[in-house]
Design a protein around this motif. Structure first.
Motif, PDB file in Angstrom:
ATOM      1  N   LYS A  41      -4.323   5.424  -9.813  1.00  0.00           N
ATOM      2  CA  LYS A  41      -4.349   5.216  -8.357  1.00  0.00           C
ATOM      3  C   LYS A  41      -4.709   3.779  -7.974  1.00  0.00           C
ATOM      4  N   SER A  42      -5.750   3.242  -8.590  1.00  0.00           N
ATOM      5  CA  SER A  42      -6.185   1.899  -8.207  1.00  0.00           C
ATOM      6  C   SER A  42      -5.111   0.863  -8.523  1.00  0.00           C
ATOM      7  N   PHE A  43      -4.381   1.087  -9.624  1.00  0.00           N
ATOM      8  CA  PHE A  43      -3.283   0.179  -9.960  1.00  0.00           C
ATOM      9  C   PHE A  43      -2.202   0.248  -8.886  1.00  0.00           C
ATOM     10  N   SER A  44      -1.854   1.456  -8.451  1.00  0.00           N
ATOM     11  CA  SER A  44      -0.824   1.615  -7.415  1.00  0.00           C
ATOM     12  C   SER A  44      -1.199   0.868  -6.147  1.00  0.00           C
ATOM     13  N   VAL A  45      -2.477   0.956  -5.759  1.00  0.00           N
ATOM     14  CA  VAL A  45      -2.943   0.264  -4.550  1.00  0.00           C
ATOM     15  C   VAL A  45      -2.845  -1.249  -4.731  1.00  0.00           C
ATOM     16  N   GLU A  46      -3.332  -1.741  -5.866  1.00  0.00           N
ATOM     17  CA  GLU A  46      -3.320  -3.187  -6.114  1.00  0.00           C
ATOM     18  C   GLU A  46      -1.889  -3.720  -6.182  1.00  0.00           C
ATOM     19  N   LEU A  47      -1.012  -2.969  -6.863  1.00  0.00           N
ATOM     20  CA  LEU A  47       0.382  -3.390  -6.970  1.00  0.00           C
ATOM     21  C   LEU A  47       1.043  -3.435  -5.604  1.00  0.00           C
ATOM     22  N   ALA A  48       0.833  -2.396  -4.808  1.00  0.00           N
ATOM     23  CA  ALA A  48       1.450  -2.327  -3.481  1.00  0.00           C
ATOM     24  C   ALA A  48       1.032  -3.507  -2.614  1.00  0.00           C
ATOM     25  N   LEU A  49      -0.250  -3.819  -2.599  1.00  0.00           N
ATOM     26  CA  LEU A  49      -0.744  -4.915  -1.768  1.00  0.00           C
ATOM     27  C   LEU A  49      -0.219  -6.258  -2.266  1.00  0.00           C
ATOM     28  N   ASN A  50      -0.089  -6.400  -3.588  1.00  0.00           N
ATOM     29  CA  ASN A  50       0.478  -7.622  -4.162  1.00  0.00           C
ATOM     30  C   ASN A  50       1.942  -7.781  -3.793  1.00  0.00           C
ATOM     31  N   LEU A  51       2.709  -6.709  -3.915  1.00  0.00           N
ATOM     32  CA  LEU A  51       4.136  -6.778  -3.606  1.00  0.00           C
ATOM     33  C   LEU A  51       4.367  -7.189  -2.153  1.00  0.00           C
TER      34      LEU A  51
ATOM     35  N   GLY B 196      -2.065  13.623 -14.818  1.00  0.00           N
ATOM     36  CA  GLY B 196      -2.808  14.469 -13.890  1.00  0.00           C
ATOM     37  C   GLY B 196      -2.578  14.207 -12.416  1.00  0.00           C
ATOM     38  N   PHE B 197      -1.466  13.546 -12.060  1.00  0.00           N
ATOM     39  CA  PHE B 197      -1.190  13.266 -10.648  1.00  0.00           C
ATOM     40  C   PHE B 197      -1.220  14.549  -9.826  1.00  0.00           C
ATOM     41  N   LYS B 198      -1.910  14.471  -8.679  1.00  0.00           N
ATOM     42  CA  LYS B 198      -1.935  15.550  -7.695  1.00  0.00           C
ATOM     43  C   LYS B 198      -1.543  14.962  -6.340  1.00  0.00           C
ATOM     44  N   PHE B 199      -1.045  15.800  -5.454  1.00  0.00           N
ATOM     45  CA  PHE B 199      -0.567  15.301  -4.159  1.00  0.00           C
ATOM     46  C   PHE B 199      -1.673  14.578  -3.399  1.00  0.00           C
ATOM     47  N   LYS B 200      -2.905  15.007  -3.576  1.00  0.00           N
ATOM     48  CA  LYS B 200      -4.014  14.338  -2.886  1.00  0.00           C
ATOM     49  C   LYS B 200      -4.124  12.869  -3.300  1.00  0.00           C
ATOM     50  N   ASP B 201      -3.647  12.551  -4.518  1.00  0.00           N
ATOM     51  CA  ASP B 201      -3.663  11.152  -4.957  1.00  0.00           C
ATOM     52  C   ASP B 201      -2.746  10.304  -4.078  1.00  0.00           C
ATOM     53  N   LEU B 202      -1.600  10.862  -3.702  1.00  0.00           N
ATOM     54  CA  LEU B 202      -0.679  10.155  -2.795  1.00  0.00           C
ATOM     55  C   LEU B 202      -1.375   9.852  -1.480  1.00  0.00           C
ATOM     56  N   LEU B 203      -2.134  10.828  -0.972  1.00  0.00           N
ATOM     57  CA  LEU B 203      -2.831  10.634   0.295  1.00  0.00           C
ATOM     58  C   LEU B 203      -3.884   9.539   0.183  1.00  0.00           C
ATOM     59  N   GLU B 204      -4.602   9.520  -0.952  1.00  0.00           N
ATOM     60  CA  GLU B 204      -5.649   8.519  -1.146  1.00  0.00           C
ATOM     61  C   GLU B 204      -5.049   7.114  -1.285  1.00  0.00           C
ATOM     62  N   ILE B 205      -3.942   7.008  -2.009  1.00  0.00           N
ATOM     63  CA  ILE B 205      -3.258   5.718  -2.147  1.00  0.00           C
ATOM     64  C   ILE B 205      -2.739   5.257  -0.785  1.00  0.00           C
ATOM     65  N   SER B 206      -2.130   6.172  -0.053  1.00  0.00           N
ATOM     66  CA  SER B 206      -1.563   5.836   1.258  1.00  0.00           C
ATOM     67  C   SER B 206      -2.637   5.360   2.230  1.00  0.00           C
ATOM     68  N   LYS B 207      -3.810   5.977   2.165  1.00  0.00           N
ATOM     69  CA  LYS B 207      -4.906   5.596   3.062  1.00  0.00           C
ATOM     70  C   LYS B 207      -5.279   4.130   2.877  1.00  0.00           C
TER      71      LYS B 207
ATOM     72  N   ALA C  26      10.767  -1.879  -1.963  1.00  0.00           N
ATOM     73  CA  ALA C  26      10.404  -1.665  -3.365  1.00  0.00           C
ATOM     74  C   ALA C  26       9.874  -0.253  -3.566  1.00  0.00           C
ATOM     75  N   TYR C  27      10.364   0.399  -4.611  1.00  0.00           N
ATOM     76  CA  TYR C  27       9.877   1.731  -4.984  1.00  0.00           C
ATOM     77  C   TYR C  27       8.872   1.601  -6.122  1.00  0.00           C
ATOM     78  N   ILE C  28       7.729   2.296  -6.007  1.00  0.00           N
ATOM     79  CA  ILE C  28       6.813   2.445  -7.141  1.00  0.00           C
ATOM     80  C   ILE C  28       6.431   3.921  -7.255  1.00  0.00           C
ATOM     81  N   THR C  29       6.117   4.351  -8.457  1.00  0.00           N
ATOM     82  CA  THR C  29       5.706   5.740  -8.689  1.00  0.00           C
ATOM     83  C   THR C  29       4.212   5.859  -8.423  1.00  0.00           C
ATOM     84  N   SER C  30       3.840   6.672  -7.458  1.00  0.00           N
ATOM     85  CA  SER C  30       2.431   6.814  -7.084  1.00  0.00           C
ATOM     86  C   SER C  30       1.595   7.300  -8.264  1.00  0.00           C
ATOM     87  N   GLY C  31       0.461   6.646  -8.452  1.00  0.00           N
ATOM     88  CA  GLY C  31      -0.480   7.107  -9.462  1.00  0.00           C
ATOM     89  C   GLY C  31      -0.137   6.732 -10.886  1.00  0.00           C
ATOM     90  N   TYR C  32       0.915   5.924 -11.065  1.00  0.00           N
ATOM     91  CA  TYR C  32       1.249   5.508 -12.428  1.00  0.00           C
ATOM     92  C   TYR C  32       1.047   4.008 -12.566  1.00  0.00           C
TER      93      TYR C  32
END
Length: 246
Positions: free
Chosen positions: A15-25, A60-71, A6-12
């Protein structure tokens, strides 16, 4: 068991939504998560993913957001970064790949990096135990397919047609699939135009499917609350996982 990516757009939308969605999926049938890196000109993506990319950047997505979501998600979910080469190059790829490994990310999907150029980075990927997913398209010759898939790792991203994601073009994929399968034992996953209605047909002869626009379509619905978006994505994941394995 055939796999669902599954593909999701990071930070959209955040950030917290991306994390919650990923774990749910991951709990609802998704085997691998593509964390998309928002980019201003996503040339291989259709209008839905392009719109989500632009919205993430506007927010306002920044690359550091990807790192925080990935962590948060990579230690729990098989995670790949999907983005355009410029996004990774600007971060200094020699420093970025060790960081990706440290975060628990397992590889990258870079649709605008040609196979010949990808080979220049192979040692760097190998040194960090990361995969760089290989692409094949219907326009590729048998010789080209052989070159691309010889050293392919994890899975081969089989583009279901020449075009952009999400356009849902129907065509007979079997001859193309067979030409890939006779060259490699690496699993072949079908991407582009895969949704709840097409998944069963698209996965025939393949080892899995890659779904992006169908999930992003839900995320773009402003009338839905965050919890409704997650619930609908969970349901979609369950339906597709069932379709490809029934």
């Amino acid at each position: 068991m055939k796999q669902l990516v599954a593909y999701i757009t990071s930070g959209y939308p955040d950030k917290s939504f991306s994390v919650e969605l990923a774990l749910n999926l991951a709990q609802n049938g998704v085997d691998t998560l593509e964390l998309g890196v928002p980019f201003s000109d996503p040339v291989a993506d259709g209008p839905l993913i392009e719109k989500a990319n632009h919205k993430a950047l506007e927010l306002g997505f920044k690359f550091k957001d990807l790192l925080e979501i990935s962590k948060e998600i990579a230690p729990q979910v098989d995670t790949l970064w999907m983005g355009y080469f410029n996004s990774f190059y600007q971060q200094d790829i020699k420093k970025l790949l060790p960081l990706a490994q440290e975060l628990g990310v397992n590889g990258l999907i870079i649709p605008d990096l040609p196979h010949e150029e990808a080979l220049l980075y192979k040692n760097l990927f190998d040194a960090n135990n990361l995969v760089n997913i290989s692409f094949v398209a219907p326009t590729d010759s048998e010789q080209r397919i052989k070159e691309v898939v010889t050293d392919a790792q994890k899975f081969i991203y089989m583009v279901a047609y020449a075009g952009i994601t999400g356009s849902g073009v129907a065509e007979d994929l079997q001859p193309f699939l067979q030409s890939i399968k006779k060259q490699t034992k690496t699993p072949v996953f079908v991407g582009f135009g895969v949704n709840a209605k097409t998944a069963k047909e698209k996965v025939k002869g393949a080892d899995g499917v890659i779904v992006g626009s169908a999930f992003i379509n839900i995320l773009l619905k402003n009338e839905l609350s965050y919890s409704q978006k997650i619930s609908q994505c969970n349901e979609l994941a369950k339906i597709i996982k069932n379709e490809i394995n029934s």
